[in-house]
Scaffold this active site. Structure first.
Site, short mmCIF file in Angstrom:
data_model
loop_
_atom_site.label_atom_id
_atom_site.label_comp_id
_atom_site.label_asym_id
_atom_site.label_seq_id
_atom_site.Cartn_x
_atom_site.Cartn_y
_atom_site.Cartn_z
N SER A 1 41.67 25.03 0.53
CA SER A 1 41.70 26.31 0.80
C SER A 1 41.68 26.99 -0.68
O SER A 1 42.11 26.42 -1.65
CB SER A 1 42.82 26.60 1.52
OG SER A 1 42.94 28.19 1.40
N TYR B 1 51.61 26.70 4.75
CA TYR B 1 50.09 26.39 4.52
C TYR B 1 49.81 26.10 3.18
O TYR B 1 49.07 24.77 3.06
CB TYR B 1 49.29 27.63 5.27
CG TYR B 1 47.85 27.24 5.32
CD1 TYR B 1 47.34 26.36 6.18
CD2 TYR B 1 47.12 27.82 4.24
CE1 TYR B 1 45.89 26.15 6.20
CE2 TYR B 1 45.75 27.59 4.12
CZ TYR B 1 45.01 26.62 5.03
OH TYR B 1 43.78 26.63 5.20
#
Length: 247
Positions: A127, A140
């Site tokens: 990400s 996350y």
């Protein structure tokens, strides 16, 4: 003809990537927790397999059923948005089981065949939060940062055997339902003390100035899988590319 196995193909990046590789003439093994025949076209170059990356038995069954794998794309993941103070540790562990340990388990399962052939590519999808960590996504971000370090080290370790390890770093794509696959509503993880801080951030999540398209990620994975150079990182989407330039 090369075979690619992609995890997390029920939606978002994984589904787009499976379609892209199939369109390029590859044999695609699209995996997902719950097999859905309606998502991808019927083809003799396309197989759907059930796979839970948090289950050792499921991984072993899928790898055996798949046969020789030229490229592994570790895409399966779950999100989570909210103040870390309010994030249940059970959900933090759930994120790491999928985003981190699931990737490691899948990678470990395919290394022996790639090493023995002295060829293969492992593409790990992380990400853009690994480029510039964003608020309200601490757990996350940590789960994805772990894979960044893991892949960088693995690239050296496996390079001696002709096996390449790559990273694709997607930007923000609302269509991937980031955070929604966690089963937890972000608003439930915003304590009153965080409200003034969090609301502008959540509003920007809802209407981001730049977004990543699923096709951006599919193309970046394709590039990573076919790039014989030692290049490690492939930002995907205009927002990720912009962040990579200043990271």
């Amino acid at each position: 003809m090369t075979t690619v196995l992609i995890t997390g193909c029920s939606s978002g990046y994984g589904l787009a990537t499976a379609r892209h590789f199939h369109d390029q003439g590859w044999t695609v093994i699209a995996t997902m927790r719950r097999r859905r025949e309606d998502l991808l076209p019927a083809s003799d170059r396309l197989r759907l397999l059930p796979l839970d990356v948090t289950s050792a038995d499921s991984i072993a069954g899928a790898i055996e059923a798949a046969g020789p794998i030229g490229v592994l794309v570790n895409n399966a993941g779950i999100g989570g948005v909210g103040a870390f103070e309010a994030m249940p540790l059970a959900h933090v562990r759930k994120m790491f089981e999928t985003n981190t340990f699931g990737v490691m388990a899948m990678t470990q399962a395919v290394i022996p065949q790639m090493r023995s052939r002295r060829s293969g590519v492992i593409v790990n999808v992380t990400s853009s939060v690994t480029l510039t960590p964003m608020p309200l996504a601490a757990a996350y971000t940590a789960s994805k940062q772990a894979i960044e370090g893991f892949t960088g080290s693995l690239a050296h370790e496996l390079g001696a055997f002709g096996v390449r390890a790559k990273l694709v770093e997607p930007g923000y794509a609302p269509t991937t339902r980031f955070g929604q696959n966690s089963g937890i509503d972000a608003q439930d993880l915003i304590p009153k003390a965080y409200a003034d801080f969090a609301q502008p951030i959540l509003a920007e999540f809802a209407n981001p100035p730049m977004i990543t398209k699923e096709s951006d990620v599919a193309e970046a994975v394709w590039q990573a899988a076919n790039d014989a150079s030692p290049w490690l990182r492939y930002p995907a989407g205009p927002d990720a590319v912009a962040l990579a330039q200043v990271a």
